[in-house]
Design an enzyme around this catalytic site. Structure first.
Site, PDB file in Angstrom:
ATOM      1  N   CYS A  57     -34.459 -15.186  29.080  1.00 20.03           N
ATOM      2  CA  CYS A  57     -35.029 -15.190  27.722  1.00 20.03           C
ATOM      3  C   CYS A  57     -35.361 -16.611  27.261  1.00 20.03           C
ATOM      4  O   CYS A  57     -34.611 -17.558  27.510  1.00 20.03           O
ATOM      5  CB  CYS A  57     -34.038 -14.541  26.760  1.00 20.03           C
ATOM      6  SG  CYS A  57     -34.668 -14.428  25.071  1.00 20.03           S
ATOM      7  N   CYS A  61     -30.176 -18.850  21.937  1.00 24.81           N
ATOM      8  CA  CYS A  61     -29.013 -18.364  21.176  1.00 24.81           C
ATOM      9  C   CYS A  61     -27.739 -18.817  21.908  1.00 24.81           C
ATOM     10  O   CYS A  61     -27.531 -18.430  23.069  1.00 24.81           O
ATOM     11  CB  CYS A  61     -29.044 -16.847  21.066  1.00 24.81           C
ATOM     12  SG  CYS A  61     -30.632 -16.240  20.468  1.00 24.81           S
ATOM     13  N   CYS A  64     -25.452 -16.455  24.163  1.00 23.72           N
ATOM     14  CA  CYS A  64     -26.036 -15.365  24.964  1.00 23.72           C
ATOM     15  C   CYS A  64     -26.118 -15.647  26.460  1.00 23.72           C
ATOM     16  O   CYS A  64     -26.652 -16.671  26.892  1.00 23.72           O
ATOM     17  CB  CYS A  64     -27.415 -15.018  24.411  1.00 23.72           C
ATOM     18  SG  CYS A  64     -28.110 -13.561  25.208  1.00 23.72           S
ATOM     19  N   CYS A 101     -29.802   2.990  23.000  1.00 25.81           N
ATOM     20  CA  CYS A 101     -30.406   1.728  22.546  1.00 25.81           C
ATOM     21  C   CYS A 101     -30.869   0.897  23.740  1.00 25.81           C
ATOM     22  O   CYS A 101     -30.071   0.545  24.611  1.00 25.81           O
ATOM     23  CB  CYS A 101     -29.392   0.958  21.721  1.00 25.81           C
ATOM     24  SG  CYS A 101     -30.055  -0.601  21.124  1.00 25.81           S
ATOM     25  N   CYS A 132     -33.170   3.822  19.804  1.00 27.32           N
ATOM     26  CA  CYS A 132     -33.058   2.501  19.193  1.00 27.32           C
ATOM     27  C   CYS A 132     -33.556   1.495  20.220  1.00 27.32           C
ATOM     28  O   CYS A 132     -33.418   1.725  21.426  1.00 27.32           O
ATOM     29  CB  CYS A 132     -31.594   2.216  18.841  1.00 27.32           C
ATOM     30  SG  CYS A 132     -31.341   0.553  18.166  1.00 27.32           S
ATOM     31  N   CYS A 192     -31.157  -1.523  12.207  1.00 21.25           N
ATOM     32  CA  CYS A 192     -29.815  -1.793  12.716  1.00 21.25           C
ATOM     33  C   CYS A 192     -29.703  -3.301  12.665  1.00 21.25           C
ATOM     34  O   CYS A 192     -30.422  -4.000  13.395  1.00 21.25           O
ATOM     35  CB  CYS A 192     -29.666  -1.258  14.140  1.00 21.25           C
ATOM     36  SG  CYS A 192     -28.111  -1.757  14.914  1.00 21.25           S
ATOM     37  N   ARG A 269     -20.660  -0.716  12.594  1.00 18.67           N
ATOM     38  CA  ARG A 269     -20.320  -0.543  14.022  1.00 18.67           C
ATOM     39  C   ARG A 269     -19.353  -1.609  14.508  1.00 18.67           C
ATOM     40  O   ARG A 269     -19.627  -2.806  14.399  1.00 18.67           O
ATOM     41  CB  ARG A 269     -21.584  -0.547  14.887  1.00 18.67           C
ATOM     42  CG  ARG A 269     -21.272  -0.247  16.355  1.00 18.67           C
ATOM     43  CD  ARG A 269     -22.518  -0.066  17.192  1.00 18.67           C
ATOM     44  NE  ARG A 269     -23.382   0.947  16.626  1.00 18.67           N
ATOM     45  CZ  ARG A 269     -24.690   0.806  16.467  1.00 18.67           C
ATOM     46  NH1 ARG A 269     -25.288  -0.293  16.854  1.00 18.67           N
ATOM     47  NH2 ARG A 269     -25.408   1.769  15.934  1.00 18.67           N
TER      48      ARG A 269
END
Ligand code: SAM
Ligand code: DTB
Ligand code: SF4
Length: 329
Positions: A57, A61, A64, A101, A132, A192, A269
Site C-alpha cells: 500500500c 499508516c 499497518c 467485509c 462491507c 463503518c 465493534r
C-alpha cells in the site's frame, strides 16, 4: 441522577473526557443502560473479514503491516479473483458470519478495478450476506457504483483524534477521510467508522476520536474500536513492543463504554486485538456496550480467536448472534 441518553451530535471534548473520568462502575452502568435502550444486550453482530488485495500500500499508516513504506515481511498480492472471494464468503456464512467485509491495501480505488469490485460485491450479496468493503479513498461516482452493485457498508476509519492523526500517517489528511465518508453517506451506504487505540495516544486523543465520530453528520452505523496489533517493522508497532506499552485493559473498556454512550445506536465493534485479550476483558467490553465482533481465525493479516474459542465464550456468557435463536457464533 437523570441524564440524557438520546443521540447527540454536539459533544465537546471536555464532556467526553468527563465521561472517561467517571468512576468505572458508574461509567459501565451508564453505558449498559444506553445499550439497553436500543439493543438486546445478549445479541452480538458477527462480521468476517477477507483481505482481497494484500500489502504494497502507498500510504504510510504507522501501525499497518501492509504499507509499502515499512519492511514487515508481508508478501504482497494482487486483487483476488471473484470466485475465490465467493468461496471464502460461502465459508464465512456457513460459519455463522452475518456480514462479509472485503479489505484492500489501497490508498484509493482505481477506476480500472471497478468492474472486478462490482462483480465481487454482487456475488457476495447474492449469497445472502450483508456486504462491507474497505478499499481506501473513493469519489462520489465510485461510491454510487459500489452501492448499485449491492454494497451495504463502507469501512473507513478516522483512527485517532485530528491532532494525533498527523503522528500516525502523513500521506493523507483527516479531511481526506471525512470527504470519503461524505461520499459514502451521499451514495446511501451505511458507514463503518471507528479507530485504533493503544498507538501511544493520550486519553485526550481517545476522547477526540470519539468526539469526531459522534459529531459526524450521521453516527457510524458500525463503530469498530481496534486495539493495536503491534506489527514488527512498523513505527508504532515497534514503539509499543519496545516500551511494552500495550493499552491498559481498563482504559480499553472505558473507551468502549464512552463509544456506546456517545453513539448509542451504533454497533460498537470489539475489533482487532481480541487475540491478545482475556475472556474476562472481552466480557467487560460486552458489559460496557460492545455488540459486534469479527469472527474467523484471521482479520486481514493478523490472527483472531478461532471459532471454538468464540463459541465457548458466547456459551459461557449467554451471548448469541444478533437475530439468531442459537448461542453458537
Ligand atoms: N486501506 C484501507 C484503509 O486504510 O481505509 C482499508 C484497510 S485498513 C487495514 C482498515 C483499518 O484497519 C485501519 O483504518 C485501521 O483502523 C485498522 N488496522 C490496520 N492495521 C491495524 C493494526 N495493526 N492493529 C489494529 N488495527 C489495525
Ligand atoms: C476495522 O476497523 N478493523 C478491521 C476492519 N476495520 C477492516 C481491520 C483490522 C486489521 C487488523 C490488522 C490486520 O489484520 O492486518
Ligand atoms: Fe494502506 Fe489501509 Fe494499511 Fe493505511 S491502513 S497502509 S491505507 S492498507
Amino acid at each position: 441522577m437523570a441524564y440524557d441518553l438520546s443521540p447527540r451530535h454536539d459533544w465537546t471534548r471536555a464532556e467526553i473526557e468527563a465521561l472517561f473520568e467517571l468512576p468505572f462502575p458508574e461509567l459501565v452502568f451508564r453505558a449498559a443502560q444506553t445499550h439497553r435502550q436500543y439493543f438486546a444486550p445478549e445479541e452480538v453482530q458477527l462480521s468476517q473479514l477477507l483481505s482481497v488485495k494484500t500489502g504494497g500500500c502507498a500510504e504510510n499508516c504507522g501501525y499497518c503491516s501492509q504499507s509499502a513504506h515499512f519492511d514487515t515481511g508481508l508478501k504482497a498480492s494482487k486483487l483476488m479473483p471473484v470466485d475465490e472471494v465467493l468461496e471464502a464468503a460461502r465459508r464465512a456464512k456457513a460459519g455463522g458470519a452475518q456480514r462479509f467485509c472485503m479489505g484492500a491495501a489501497w490508498r484509493d480505488i482505481k477506476d480500472r478495478d471497478m468492474p472486478q469490485l462490482t462483480s465481487m460485491i454482487a456475488a457476495v450479496k447474492a449469497e445472502g450476506l450483508e456486504t462491507c468493503a474497505t478499499l481506501g479513498m473513493l469519489n462520489a461516482d465510485q461510491a454510487r457504483a459500489l452501492k448499485d452493485a449491492g454494497l451495504d457498508y463502507y469501512n473507513h476509519n478516522l483512527d485517532s483524534s485530528p491532532e494525533y492523526y498527523e503522528s500516525v500517517v502523513t500521506t493523507r489528511t483527516y479531511q481526506d477521510r471525512l470527504d470519503t465518508l461524505a461520499h459514502v453517506r451521499d451514495a446511501g451506504m451505511s458507514t463503518c467508522c471507528g479507530g485504533i487505540v493503544g498507538m501511544g495516544e493520550t486519553r485526550t486523543d481517545r476522547a477526540g476520536l470519539l468526539q469526531a465520530l459522534a459529531n459526524l453528520p450521521a453516527h457510524p452505523d458500525s463503530l469498530p474500536i481496534n486495539a493495536l496489533m503491534p506489527i514488527t517493522g512498523t513505527p508504532l508497532g515497534d514503539k509499543v513492543i519496545a516500551e511494552e506499552a500495550q493499552i491498559d485493559g481498563i482504559e480499553f473498556v472505558r473507551t468502549i463504554a464512552v463509544a456506546r454512550i456517545v453513539c448509542p445506536k451504533s454497533l460498537v465493534r470489539l475489533s482487532a486485538g481480541r487475540e491478545n485479550m482475556s475472556r474476562e476483558l472481552q466480557a467487560l467490553c460486552f458489559m460496557a456496550g460492545a455488540n459486534s465482533i469479527f469472527v474467523g481465525d484471521e482479520l486481514l493479516t493478523t490472527s483472531n480467536p478461532d471459532r471454538d474459542h468464540d463459541a465457548k465464550l458466547f456459551a459461557d456468557l449467554g451471548l448469541k448472534p444478533m437475530g439468531a435463536a442459537s448461542t453458537a457464533p
